[in-house]
Write an enzyme that holds these catalytic residues in place. Structure first.
Site, mmCIF file in Angstrom:
data_model
loop_
_atom_site.group_PDB
_atom_site.id
_atom_site.type_symbol
_atom_site.label_atom_id
_atom_site.label_comp_id
_atom_site.label_asym_id
_atom_site.label_seq_id
_atom_site.Cartn_x
_atom_site.Cartn_y
_atom_site.Cartn_z
ATOM 1 N N GLU A 162 0.803 -1.227 0.000
ATOM 2 C CA GLU A 162 0.000 0.000 0.000
ATOM 3 C C GLU A 162 0.841 1.285 0.000
ATOM 4 O O GLU A 162 0.614 2.184 0.806
ATOM 5 C CB GLU A 162 -0.973 -0.032 1.182
ATOM 6 N N GLU A 267 -6.110 -10.679 -1.312
ATOM 7 C CA GLU A 267 -6.904 -10.462 -0.087
ATOM 8 C C GLU A 267 -8.390 -10.409 -0.449
ATOM 9 O O GLU A 267 -9.089 -9.447 -0.108
ATOM 10 C CB GLU A 267 -6.485 -9.152 0.605
HETATM 11 O O1 G3I Z 1 -5.440 -7.984 19.049
HETATM 12 C C1 G3I Z 1 -6.179 -6.832 19.500
HETATM 13 C C2 G3I Z 1 -7.046 -7.195 20.650
HETATM 14 O O2 G3I Z 1 -6.228 -7.572 21.731
HETATM 15 C C3 G3I Z 1 -7.923 -5.998 21.002
HETATM 16 O O3 G3I Z 1 -8.810 -6.351 22.028
HETATM 17 C C4 G3I Z 1 -8.725 -5.538 19.786
HETATM 18 C C5 G3I Z 1 -9.551 -4.286 20.079
HETATM 19 O O4 G3I Z 1 -9.723 -3.486 18.928
HETATM 20 O O5 G3I Z 1 -7.812 -5.228 18.767
HETATM 21 C C6 G3I Z 1 -7.033 -6.336 18.351
HETATM 22 O O6 G3I Z 1 -6.174 -5.967 17.317
HETATM 23 C C7 G3I Z 1 -6.761 -5.742 16.058
HETATM 24 C C8 G3I Z 1 -6.162 -6.713 15.067
HETATM 25 O O7 G3I Z 1 -6.647 -6.432 13.776
HETATM 26 C C9 G3I Z 1 -6.488 -8.174 15.392
HETATM 27 O O8 G3I Z 1 -7.867 -8.385 15.314
HETATM 28 C C10 G3I Z 1 -6.450 -4.309 15.651
HETATM 29 O O9 G3I Z 1 -7.125 -3.406 16.505
HETATM 30 C C11 G3I Z 1 -6.892 -4.083 14.219
HETATM 31 O O10 G3I Z 1 -6.451 -2.811 13.802
HETATM 32 C C12 G3I Z 1 -6.273 -5.134 13.328
HETATM 33 O O11 G3I Z 1 -6.814 -4.956 12.048
HETATM 34 C C13 G3I Z 1 -6.114 -5.598 11.005
HETATM 35 C C14 G3I Z 1 -5.757 -4.554 9.944
HETATM 36 O O12 G3I Z 1 -5.196 -5.182 8.819
HETATM 37 C C15 G3I Z 1 -4.720 -3.577 10.471
HETATM 38 O O13 G3I Z 1 -3.507 -4.233 10.643
HETATM 39 C C16 G3I Z 1 -7.038 -6.652 10.404
HETATM 40 O O14 G3I Z 1 -7.204 -7.712 11.337
HETATM 41 C C17 G3I Z 1 -6.429 -7.204 9.123
HETATM 42 O O15 G3I Z 1 -7.383 -8.013 8.487
HETATM 43 C C18 G3I Z 1 -6.090 -6.054 8.193
HETATM 44 O O16 G3I Z 1 -5.469 -6.597 7.045
HETATM 45 C C19 G3I Z 1 -5.129 -5.639 6.036
HETATM 46 C C20 G3I Z 1 -3.897 -6.139 5.323
HETATM 47 O O17 G3I Z 1 -2.866 -6.385 6.256
HETATM 48 C C21 G3I Z 1 -3.449 -5.150 4.256
HETATM 49 N N1 G3I Z 1 -4.532 -4.846 3.344
HETATM 50 C C22 G3I Z 1 -5.788 -4.444 3.939
HETATM 51 C C23 G3I Z 1 -6.242 -5.474 4.956
HETATM 52 C C24 G3I Z 1 -7.562 -5.127 5.543
HETATM 53 O O18 G3I Z 1 -7.461 -3.916 6.259
#
Ligand code: G3I
Length: 375
Positions: A162, A267
């Site tokens: 990205e 994805e």
């Molecule tokens: O693990 C914590 C948990 O302890 C907490 O209670 C909870 C509360 O919000 O958050 C949890 O972490 C989250 C994590 O996902 C695991 O679920 C983060 O807040 C959240 O920001 C994170 O989101 C991820 C996002 O990328 C940001 O990294 C998504 O799971 C993941 O599917 C998403 O994947 C991205 C790709 O890497 C790149 N392309 C876009 C795609 C979708 O956004």
């Protein structure tokens, strides 16, 4: 004892199998006869899924069972992102990443690394660096340490994630600010030196948008002109029921392939929920208020929408198969609806239905419609 006719039949069968050059089975053990996504598309491309900690640590037995039955490639949804794997200058967290890679090897799955360089989910300490020599050392050390550790075990790396704006220019990031646009070259060059055999990918969303597509093609050409290895473009595929159109997807697949790289659909998921402000893509920093009108199917997805989703998935997979010479992998962003990030983006706590398996890990109509392509 086999008759001459039976022996002739066996030889013909072997010849046909060899001639077909089963792409996805290169890294996969002997094909099973069970109907599954991976078998349906075994002559076309890998079919993968992004997996979370529960699956990596095999704590979610139903998801693990589905993974083993249906998919032949994996991508780590979060655990290899910089903030998790390299949280402070001298600390790498390899424990869970090692488990991820072991899971891939144990089950003979094509194993993707996601992602080496991304402005998001970055460790805070990196955002404080303002000196270009220091940043060069940090970037090289980050890439070398991780790629080397998994050399021969990770099959494909999302090297940069990205990096582009919607108009195809480079996105503001700490890497761009400190190193200028050569940070992309540095990243690909370093990864290629660390593991010359691994596939190197530029991964992004909205890659069907003409301006952004042109930006990616410029990037690919620039790297190639400088003899820097780049093997594929990852079109993420965070799509909806109407868009992008099949024509836009097709034009883009062809355009990337014409630029000299493979296409990985990296994805894939299809949201069925209303989109605030007609938002497109997967910009994780965008979030909106929840409301009943924004969460119309809290209990179950009506048949009418299941049917539209099923048709959309079938059309998309028909197109992917048509371009099987250009596409090497199609990865879903999650295994089942319950674990999809789209339940919490761009609005928290909604009930979305973007994948092929439901909250009870059962195949949906969309799964059947894709599997019909087996016939
Ligand atoms: O693990 C914590 C948990 O302890 C907490 O209670 C909870 C509360 O919000 O958050 C949890 O972490 C989250 C994590 O996902 C695991 O679920 C983060 O807040 C959240 O920001 C994170 O989101 C991820 C996002 O990328 C940001 O990294 C998504 O799971 C993941 O599917 C998403 O994947 C991205 C790709 O890497 C790149 N392309 C876009 C795609 C979708 O956004």
């Amino acid at each position: 004892m086999k008759s001459p006719i039976q022996i002739f039949g066996c030889i013909c069968l072997l010849a046909v199998v060899a001639a077909c050059g089963n792409k996805a089975s290169e890294n996969v053990e002997a094909e099973h006869v069970d109907p599954s996504l991976k078998n349906t598309f075994s002559y076309d491309f890998f079919v993968g899924a992004a997996i979370n900690n529960g699956v990596i640590e095999e704590k979610d037995s139903l998801a693990t069972a589905l993974l083993k039955k249906e998919f032949n490639s994996i991508t780590p949804e979060n655990i290899m992102k910089w903030m998790h794997i390299h949280p402070s200058p001298d600390k790498f967290n390899f424990e869970i990443a090692d488990k991820y890679v072991d899971l891939g090897k144990k089950n003979n799955l094509h194993t993707v690394g996601h992602t080496l360089v991304w402005h998001s989910q970055l460790a805070d300490w990196v955002t404080e660096v303002n000196d270009s020599s220091a940043m060069t050392v940090i970037l090289k050390n980050h890439i070398n340490s991780i790629v080397n550790r998994y050399k021969g075990k990770i099959d494909s790396w999302d090297v940069v994630n990205e990096a582009l704006n919607e108009d195809g220019t480079l996105r503001e990031s700490i890497f761009l600010e400190v190193l200028g646009d050569s940070y992309l070259e540095l990243a690909f060059e370093t990864a290629a030196k660390a593991d010359p055999d691994v596939q190197l990918v530029y991964n992004d969303y909205n890659l069907t948008n003409p301006e952004k597509r042109a930006g990616v093609i410029r990037l690919v050409k620039k790297l190639k002109e400088k003899n820097i290895k780049i093997d594929a473009v990852g079109m993420q595929g965070h799509w909806n029921l109407e868009g992008p159109t099949l024509e836009e997807i097709e034009t883009s697949i062809i355009a990337y392939h014409d630029a000299g790289v493979k296409v990985s659909i990296s994805e894939l998921d299809i949201t069925v929920l209303p989109n605030p402000w007609d938002l497109e893509g997967a910009e994780v920093s965008q979030n909106f208020e929840n409301s009943p009108s924004m969460n119309p199917y809290p209990e179950s997805l009506p048949d009418s929408v299941q049917n539209i989703l099923a048709k959309r998935y079938q059309d998309i997979f028909k197109l992917f198969r048509k371009h099987r010479d250009k596409i090497d992998r199609v990865t879903f962003w999650g295994i089942n609806d319950g674990s999809s990030w789209l339940n919490n983006w761009p609005i928290d706590d909604r009930t979305n239905y973007p994948l092929l398996f439901d909250r009870n890990y059962r195949p949906k109509k969309a799964y059947e419609s894709v599997m019909e392509l087996n016939k």
